[in-house]
Design a protein around this motif. Structure first.
Motif, mmCIF file in Angstrom:
data_model
loop_
_atom_site.group_PDB
_atom_site.id
_atom_site.type_symbol
_atom_site.label_atom_id
_atom_site.label_comp_id
_atom_site.label_asym_id
_atom_site.label_seq_id
_atom_site.Cartn_x
_atom_site.Cartn_y
_atom_site.Cartn_z
ATOM 1 N N TYR A 120 0.826 -1.205 0.000
ATOM 2 C CA TYR A 120 0.000 0.000 0.000
ATOM 3 C C TYR A 120 0.867 1.264 0.000
ATOM 4 O O TYR A 120 0.607 2.208 -0.737
ATOM 5 C CB TYR A 120 -0.908 -0.027 1.229
ATOM 6 C CG TYR A 120 -1.840 1.141 1.323
ATOM 7 C CD1 TYR A 120 -2.906 1.261 0.427
ATOM 8 C CD2 TYR A 120 -1.663 2.118 2.293
ATOM 9 C CE1 TYR A 120 -3.763 2.335 0.496
ATOM 10 C CE2 TYR A 120 -2.526 3.192 2.368
ATOM 11 C CZ TYR A 120 -3.572 3.303 1.475
ATOM 12 O OH TYR A 120 -4.421 4.366 1.541
ATOM 13 N N ASN A 158 3.906 1.569 -1.063
ATOM 14 C CA ASN A 158 4.908 1.650 -2.124
ATOM 15 C C ASN A 158 4.309 1.511 -3.513
ATOM 16 O O ASN A 158 4.794 0.739 -4.334
ATOM 17 C CB ASN A 158 5.986 0.595 -1.907
ATOM 18 C CG ASN A 158 6.878 0.922 -0.729
ATOM 19 O OD1 ASN A 158 7.636 1.890 -0.758
ATOM 20 N ND2 ASN A 158 6.757 0.146 0.323
ATOM 21 N N GLY A 159 3.252 2.230 -3.755
ATOM 22 C CA GLY A 159 2.744 2.271 -5.125
ATOM 23 C C GLY A 159 1.551 1.377 -5.398
ATOM 24 O O GLY A 159 1.124 1.248 -6.540
ATOM 25 N N GLY A 160 1.007 0.743 -4.366
ATOM 26 C CA GLY A 160 -0.205 -0.059 -4.557
ATOM 27 C C GLY A 160 -0.006 -1.127 -5.617
ATOM 28 O O GLY A 160 0.946 -1.904 -5.567
ATOM 29 N N ALA A 180 1.087 -0.925 -8.501
ATOM 30 C CA ALA A 180 2.367 -0.820 -9.196
ATOM 31 C C ALA A 180 3.458 -1.566 -8.440
ATOM 32 O O ALA A 180 4.445 -2.013 -9.026
ATOM 33 C CB ALA A 180 2.758 0.646 -9.380
ATOM 34 N N THR A 195 -4.734 -0.099 -6.849
ATOM 35 C CA THR A 195 -4.670 1.007 -7.793
ATOM 36 C C THR A 195 -3.208 1.369 -7.993
ATOM 37 O O THR A 195 -2.503 1.708 -7.044
ATOM 38 C CB THR A 195 -5.425 2.236 -7.261
ATOM 39 O OG1 THR A 195 -6.758 1.821 -7.009
ATOM 40 C CG2 THR A 195 -5.408 3.367 -8.267
ATOM 41 N N PRO A 196 -2.725 1.247 -9.222
ATOM 42 C CA PRO A 196 -1.288 1.444 -9.403
ATOM 43 C C PRO A 196 -0.886 2.910 -9.423
ATOM 44 O O PRO A 196 -1.559 3.736 -10.022
ATOM 45 C CB PRO A 196 -1.024 0.799 -10.768
ATOM 46 C CG PRO A 196 -2.332 0.787 -11.472
ATOM 47 C CD PRO A 196 -3.420 0.860 -10.462
ATOM 48 N N ASP A 197 0.194 3.197 -8.739
ATOM 49 C CA ASP A 197 0.791 4.521 -8.838
ATOM 50 C C ASP A 197 2.135 4.282 -9.513
ATOM 51 O O ASP A 197 3.125 3.956 -8.869
ATOM 52 C CB ASP A 197 0.963 5.104 -7.436
ATOM 53 C CG ASP A 197 1.894 6.298 -7.431
ATOM 54 O OD1 ASP A 197 2.188 6.814 -8.536
ATOM 55 O OD2 ASP A 197 2.339 6.704 -6.355
ATOM 56 N N PHE A 198 2.135 4.443 -10.848
ATOM 57 C CA PHE A 198 3.324 4.029 -11.584
ATOM 58 C C PHE A 198 4.530 4.915 -11.322
ATOM 59 O O PHE A 198 5.662 4.513 -11.549
ATOM 60 C CB PHE A 198 3.022 3.921 -13.078
ATOM 61 C CG PHE A 198 2.164 2.719 -13.382
ATOM 62 C CD1 PHE A 198 2.688 1.441 -13.281
ATOM 63 C CD2 PHE A 198 0.828 2.863 -13.716
ATOM 64 C CE1 PHE A 198 1.910 0.315 -13.522
ATOM 65 C CE2 PHE A 198 0.034 1.749 -13.965
ATOM 66 C CZ PHE A 198 0.577 0.473 -13.867
ATOM 67 N N SER A 199 4.277 6.124 -10.802
ATOM 68 C CA SER A 199 5.427 6.989 -10.528
ATOM 69 C C SER A 199 6.299 6.366 -9.438
ATOM 70 O O SER A 199 7.489 6.658 -9.344
ATOM 71 C CB SER A 199 4.944 8.378 -10.106
ATOM 72 O OG SER A 199 4.285 8.277 -8.867
ATOM 73 N N ALA A 200 5.714 5.491 -8.625
ATOM 74 C CA ALA A 200 6.504 4.843 -7.574
ATOM 75 C C ALA A 200 7.663 4.040 -8.156
ATOM 76 O O ALA A 200 8.681 3.841 -7.500
ATOM 77 C CB ALA A 200 5.612 3.930 -6.732
ATOM 78 N N ALA A 205 -8.028 5.915 1.633
ATOM 79 C CA ALA A 205 -6.770 6.654 1.717
ATOM 80 C C ALA A 205 -6.700 7.529 2.964
ATOM 81 O O ALA A 205 -5.617 7.909 3.399
ATOM 82 C CB ALA A 205 -6.586 7.500 0.470
#
Ligand code: PHE
Length: 532
Positions: A47, A49-51, A53, A221-226, A302
């Motif tokens: 959670y 570290n980028g979900g 992603a 939910t991906p946070d690709f910027s991670a 969140a």
């Protein structure tokens, strides 16, 4: 699915205990891998570290480091047939210390891992009456742990932590003393199916709660910027190491109890993928439950706090359980699962220590188990049965698990592949005994990963030295954090000086180097006896 007979393998006069077969080994290794790390560490790490992603570095870490290093540990244990210090001594006469480093880490972890299992045991019982329902946070740190001030040391014991802690130690000592076959193996053969069943029920229940989908969404939910953040990658590799119990000497020791003629690589894949599947399942179950909490409070997931570490299991979860229809049963299943998952991991850690003492000092398994158990129990009760146990746990964990373990992995790779020159031998050993053959790619991966490990070690060491940890007083960190590191090093440096009390001279690896198509090596002449 049992091991093939030992027909063509030579019988040296080893009296080593053995697993009853391949299934028993796989269950025990999964028992070690699946633990608190799967249930409470993974969901929080993912959670943060980028979900979704995070699944990318996670899978990369599993394939590039987890599986290759699991094979390496299994290969060393299986070929050199011993606890970590003995097997490493046989890998290279100066590498025994690496084994003791592993054993020392296990010793440290055993002391506090038990404390968390003890809390879970208490919470298992609290769940029936929902004792924590009015104020889960206050209950955990106040009424239950009676937490004192951070950065101090207190010797006032908390009776309701002490009792379950003692109980867990008694169970552990009894299981270990029953021996590998009747104790360790039986615990896992019963415990792991039980765990899968209880946890399965739990996840199904969690998925039917209102809000479950939002929770799972939040997790995946991906946070690709991670992915551009090196720390996310480090977190993924760290999670894989902890979760697969790698570089603790555990997988090495467990593999040493397999018969000489045993398939090693395919079971390794079962262990690695089994562990990760359980981990992802736990993530889904935990976040479905968290989604329900958000739904109850009418806030987005969140905005919830307390989604990581002990707080997730001992504060957030109780809060959900208290509000849920059928909460007591759900709570009992959850904390019961934690206890079983934790216990099978704890046993693997203690067995690793006990095996080392048996090998080095010629102790009987039962005597060794009782000695290790009693010493650990006393220290663990003094350290973690008091009002400041939680802080000590937090700090010791950072240094042993985040820093120590990476050093242990690097040292093992360096000793076996770089200084010991065992690369080809181990690769061919695995291929000779296993159905799944390994190519040069395996060696390439292990070497490449070690570069990453060195980087991880350096960043972590610098950050702990420069920034301290979580605002604890410097003197506290010096004693308990760096003190832990010093203890690990001291074990590695001092233990090899003590004499071996049993014959480690008459040992021939099998298949022989010649059978593996390698030129004769130092194992073809007896190695000299006691360590100097
Ligand atoms: N793998 C265990 C877990 O996920 C922890 C563990 C670490 C067990 C090291 C044994 C050795 O909780």
């Amino acid at each position: 699915m049992s091991d093939q007979p030992e027909a063509a393998a030579p019988h040296t006069h080893e009296k080593r205990e053995h697993w009853s077969g391949q299934t028993a080994f796989i269950l025990a290794a999964i028992g070690s891998a699946v633990g608190l790390g799967n249930i409470w560490r993974f969901p929080g790490e993912a959670y943060d570290n980028g979900g979704g992603a995070f699944m990318i570095p996670y899978v990369v870490a599993l394939l590039t480091a987890g599986i290759p290093i699991l094979f390496l540990e299994n290969a060393i244990g299986h070929r050199f047939r011993g606890s970590s210090p003995l097997a490493m001594r046989r890998v290279h006469r100066r590498a025994e210390g690496v084994g003791w480093f592993h054993v020392a880490i296990c010793f440290v972890i055993g002391l506090y891992y038990t404390a968390v299992i003890a809390w879970a045991l208490s919470y298992f019982f609290f769940s029936f009456t929902l004792a924590y329902k009015d104020d889960p946070a206050g209950f955990f740190t106040g009424e239950y742990l009676q937490l004192g001030e951070a950065g101090t040391v207190s010797l006032s014991f908390v009776p309701h932590v002490l009792i379950p802690l003692a109980a867990i130690w008694i169970i552990t000592i009894v299981v270990l003393a029953l021996g590998l076959h009747n104790g360790v193996e039986r615990l896992n053969v019963i415990g792991i199916p039980l765990l899968v069943a209880t946890f399965g029920i739990l996840v199904v229940r969690a998925l039917t709660l209102p809000g479950a989908a939002d929770g799972i969404d939040a997790l995946f939910t991906p946070d690709f910027s991670a992915l551009t953040d090196p720390n996310v990658w480090i977190a993924a590799y760290g999670q894989i190491f902890f979760s697969l119990s790698l570089a603790y000497g555990v997988m090495l020791t467990y593999a040493s109890y397999r018969r000489r003629r045993s398939n090693i690589t395919s079971p390794g894949l079962v262990i690695a993928f089994g562990n990760s599947s359980f981990e992802v399942l736990a993530g889904i179950g935990v976040f479905a439950t968290v989604g329900f909490l958000a739904h109850q409070q009418d806030v987005p997931v969140a905005e919830l706090d307390g989604l990581a570490g002990p707080i997730l299991s001992f504060v957030t979860f109780p809060a959900v359980i208290a509000q849920m229809p059928g909460g007591p049963l759900f709570g009992a299943l959850f904390f019961g699962s934690l206890v079983v998952a934790g216990l099978t991991s704890l046993i693997s850690v203690m067995q690793t220590i006990s095996a080392a003492l048996q090998d080095k000092f010629g102790l009987h398994p039962r005597g060794s188990a009782v000695a290790v158990g009693v010493v650990s129990a006393v220290l663990s009760i003094i350290g973690f049965g008091t009002t400041t146990g939680l802080y000590l746990l937090d700090v010791v964990d950072q240094w042993s698990n985040q820093l120590g373990i990476v050093a242990g992995a690097i040292a093992m790779i360096a000793a076996a592949l770089w200084f010991g020159g065992r690369s080809r031998e181990l690769q061919r050993h695995l291929s000779a005994v296993s159905t799944l053959k390994l190519g040069t790619w395996w060696l390439v991966l292990v070497n490449a990963v070690s570069v990453l490990l060195i980087y991880m070690f350096a960043t972590k060491a610098v950050s702990l030295a420069r920034d301290g940890y979580e605002g604890y007083p410097t003197s506290y960190l010096a004693i308990f954090g760096w003190g832990t590191a010093a203890f690990l090093l001291a074990a590695a440096l001092v233990m090899p000086w003590l004499r071996w009390r049993r014959d480690i001279v008459h040992f021939r690896p099998w298949p022989t180097r010649q059978q593996l198509g390698l030129p004769p090596g130092r194992d073809d002449a007896p190695v000299e006896g006691s360590a100097s």
